[in-house]
Scaffold this motif. Structure first.
Motif, PDB file in Angstrom:
ATOM      1  N   GLY A   2      22.551 -11.704 155.361  1.00  0.00           N
ATOM      2  CA  GLY A   2      23.234 -11.870 154.073  1.00  0.00           C
ATOM      3  C   GLY A   2      24.529 -12.666 154.215  1.00  0.00           C
ATOM      4  N   ASP A  50      15.580 -13.964 152.060  1.00  0.00           N
ATOM      5  CA  ASP A  50      16.228 -13.149 153.100  1.00  0.00           C
ATOM      6  C   ASP A  50      15.533 -11.783 153.200  1.00  0.00           C
ATOM      7  N   ARG A  74      25.455   1.860 151.147  1.00  0.00           N
ATOM      8  CA  ARG A  74      23.985   1.795 151.144  1.00  0.00           C
ATOM      9  C   ARG A  74      23.386   3.099 151.686  1.00  0.00           C
TER      10      ARG A  74
HETATM   11 MG   LIG Z   1      21.165  -8.047 154.003  1.00  0.00          MG
END
Ligand SMILES: [Mg+2]
Ligand SMILES: Nc1ncnc2c1ncn2[C@@H]1O[C@H](COP(=O)(O)OP(=O)(O)OP(=O)(O)O)[C@@H](O)[C@H]1O
Ligand SMILES: Nc1ccn([C@@H]2O[C@H](COP(=O)(O)O)[C@@H](O)[C@H]2O)c(=O)n1
Length: 206
Positions: free
Chosen positions: A21, A90, A134
């Motif tokens: 990312g 991605d 996350r």
């Molecule tokens: Mg990522």
């Protein structure tokens, strides 16, 4: 081709926390690609209250791979909606099923596969320090994600290596150094400078 539009697709692969990312954001800025993160699209699907939300959330918590039809639909919709024709995909394809289904459904083959190579030790350190809230950035899920990567995702990289499509990057280096290596690979995609504008500015400065 995608809905009558000719597209360039680069798959960006690498273990969890290898820096996919981070480097995609740099590539977007310098080379005008659109970044589509499969993980981000799945997380947005959970937030949207979709009927698949609970299933996706459980898979993410377990470090498992969501069925291809769900992820491919999200990727296809995002590509069709975009006005761009250059995409960084991605975190996809994550397994053989992802890979074969994407090629069958979209008929798109990647221009190449960018592979960020990094040790588990370093990736674990990065994930535990990421602090983005996350649900899968905890040591228990991280171990499961590493196993899924080795068992299911590395074979995809082997497949594209056999097709001579993999460009491997040493992702253990600092962010700026990794991007220097990425830039060399993306040089053919650099926006073209208008020759006459360039000449005008050079002559008016001197
Ligand atoms: Mg990522
Ligand atoms: N080369 C690097 N050196 C040190 N830290 C890095 C490097 N690249 C990225 N990071 C940091 O590591 C963390 C993970 O990076 P990033 O989110 O880009 O990884 P990722 O490959 O997309 O991970 P995931 O597969 O979990 O989405 C972030 O906090 C990021 O700032
Ligand atoms: N092709 C994919 C990509 C991701 N997932 C699920 O999302 C999780 C997070 O992905 P990141 O790329 O953001 O790390 C991943 O661990 C999978 O559970 C998927 O199923 N299929």
């Amino acid at each position: 081709m995608l809905g009558g539009k000719k597209v360039t697709v680069v798959f960006v692969l690498g273990g969890p926390g290898s820096g996919k990312g981070t480097q995609c954001a740099n590539i977007v800025e310098h080379f005008g690609f659109t970044h589509l993160s499969a993980g981000d699209l799945l997380r947005a699907e959970i937030k949207s209250g979709s009927e698949n939300g609970t299933m996706i959330e459980n898979m993410i918590k377990e470090g498992k791979i969501v069925p291809s039809e769900v992820t491919i639909k999200l990727l296809q919709e995002a590509m069709i909606k975009s006005e761009n024709d250059k995409f960084l995909i991605d975190g996809f394809p994550r397994n053989e099923e992802n890979r074969a289904a994407f090629e069958n459904v979209t008929k798109i083959s990647p221009a190449f596969v960018l592979f960020f190579d990094c040790s588990e030790e370093e990736m674990e350190r990065r994930l535990l320090g990421r602090n983005q809230g996350r649900v899968d950035d905890n040591i228990e899920t991280i171990k499961k994600r590493f196993k899924t990567f080795v068992d299911s995702s590395l074979p995809v990289i082997d497949y594209y290596t056999s097709k001579d499509k993999v460009k491997k990057i040493d992702a253990a280096k600092p962010i700026a150094e990794v991007f220097e290596d990425v830039k060399i690979i993306f040089a053919p995609y650099a926006p073209k400078v208008n020759y006459w504008l360039h000449l005008f500015f050079c002559t008016s400065i001197s």
